[in-house]
Design a protein around this motif. Sequence first.
Motif, short mmCIF file in Angstrom:
data_model
loop_
_atom_site.label_atom_id
_atom_site.label_comp_id
_atom_site.label_asym_id
_atom_site.label_seq_id
_atom_site.Cartn_x
_atom_site.Cartn_y
_atom_site.Cartn_z
N LEU A 201 8.49 -4.64 -1.91
CA LEU A 201 8.43 -3.70 -0.80
C LEU A 201 7.02 -3.62 -0.22
O LEU A 201 6.85 -3.52 0.99
N SER A 202 6.02 -3.70 -1.08
CA SER A 202 4.63 -3.71 -0.60
C SER A 202 4.40 -4.91 0.30
O SER A 202 3.75 -4.81 1.35
N GLU A 203 4.94 -6.04 -0.09
CA GLU A 203 4.80 -7.26 0.72
C GLU A 203 5.55 -7.11 2.05
O GLU A 203 5.05 -7.52 3.11
N PRO A 214 3.35 4.04 10.40
CA PRO A 214 2.19 3.65 9.58
C PRO A 214 2.63 2.93 8.31
O PRO A 214 3.73 3.14 7.81
N LYS A 215 1.73 2.10 7.80
CA LYS A 215 2.03 1.32 6.60
C LYS A 215 1.67 2.13 5.35
O LYS A 215 0.64 2.80 5.30
N ALA A 216 2.55 2.03 4.36
CA ALA A 216 2.39 2.78 3.12
C ALA A 216 1.92 1.87 2.00
O ALA A 216 2.39 0.74 1.87
N GLY A 217 1.01 2.37 1.20
CA GLY A 217 0.63 1.70 -0.03
C GLY A 217 1.44 2.26 -1.19
O GLY A 217 1.66 3.47 -1.27
N LEU A 218 1.88 1.40 -2.09
CA LEU A 218 2.76 1.81 -3.19
C LEU A 218 2.17 1.42 -4.54
O LEU A 218 1.75 0.27 -4.72
N VAL A 219 2.15 2.37 -5.47
CA VAL A 219 1.68 2.11 -6.83
C VAL A 219 2.61 2.81 -7.81
O VAL A 219 2.93 3.99 -7.64
N LEU A 280 8.95 2.91 5.39
CA LEU A 280 9.39 2.37 4.10
C LEU A 280 10.87 2.01 4.12
O LEU A 280 11.27 0.93 3.66
N VAL A 281 11.69 2.91 4.65
CA VAL A 281 13.14 2.68 4.67
C VAL A 281 13.47 1.48 5.57
O VAL A 281 14.32 0.65 5.23
#
Length: 353
Positions: A201-203, A214-219, A280-281
């Motif tokens: 999903l990050s990719e 906006p782009k989300a960062g995921l950890v 994200l969705v």
Amino acid sequence: MTALSRLSLTDFRNHADALLGLAPGFVMLSGDNGAGKTNILEAVSMLAPGRGLRRAALRDMARQAGPGGFSVAARLEDGTELGTGTLAAAPDRRQLRVNGANAPLSQLAERLAILWLTPAMDRLFADSKAARRAFLDRLTLALEPGHGHHASRYEAAMRARNKLLAEPESADPDWLSSLEAGMAEHGEALHAARERTVASLSEAVAGAPVGNFPKAGLVLTGYDGGDLRQQLRTSRTRDGQAGRTLVGPHRQDLEVSHLEKNQPASLSSTGEQKALLLGLVLAHGELVETRRGMAPILLLDEVAAHLDPGRREALYERLEGRGQVWMTGTEAALFDGVEGTRFHVADGRVEAN
């Protein structure tokens, strides 16, 4: 593409009897608050494993003035018939029929990918870890249908282990070791699948078009993997004293950041959080289509009313041709210029318009 061609509700929420003829693309439901629009989306969400978009008790889904049970039936584009619901005699037990034959609920994830976004999710990034974990698991299930099996088996084994640890003097050590072996097997599969989802999903987010979302960062945090069976064995005393299991993938959290502002999503404005979640969705839906060869069914409850005209137009443009997208709104004008199937909902009645 996978879409519903027909949906039928019987004694579901405030719908005594509703039948919707459907087509691929946009499905728009308009009507006053309380008319039953979200109830229709919830019915569609019951064509996925789990408790649906409200996570309600099954007995609460049955129409109050009805006989006690409910049914949701759908026909897919390929002619497959799905039916799920409860009986009045067993209001807490959901059943599934596929083409008229009984089937396990896990088959739903193999046939459909269904994602949703509701007003209650607007504060997901400031909500509990459990809420974000459930969100991540829905995303993972859409990519890997077997994920639900590992989640249910892990939870069942953990509950049984917690019960044994509450009475250590009478606990069978062999049974305890067996439960921990099961937790390790399914827990490691859970952790690995979540890691794959976050990475993919990050990719997908990084490769999404630059625009209004906006782009989300995921950890993924809270559990780093390793030999879970050994971790559980050495944590028995501590877990028994705490009354719960303190190590494992059930402790994980999905931390989300606003990449362009380099800040946690929870500190973003309400509008930014909504846009981050939508981004994200949307990226996940495109990822599912690429991976599984079928676009997910998207359920967007009251999403248009909370977007400015620019983001609303960008949303419709990005969703065009990407599968069946259900949207609700109090005013039909919110969907002006959008081609698709339209319904008006009033007092539990549904009419095409």
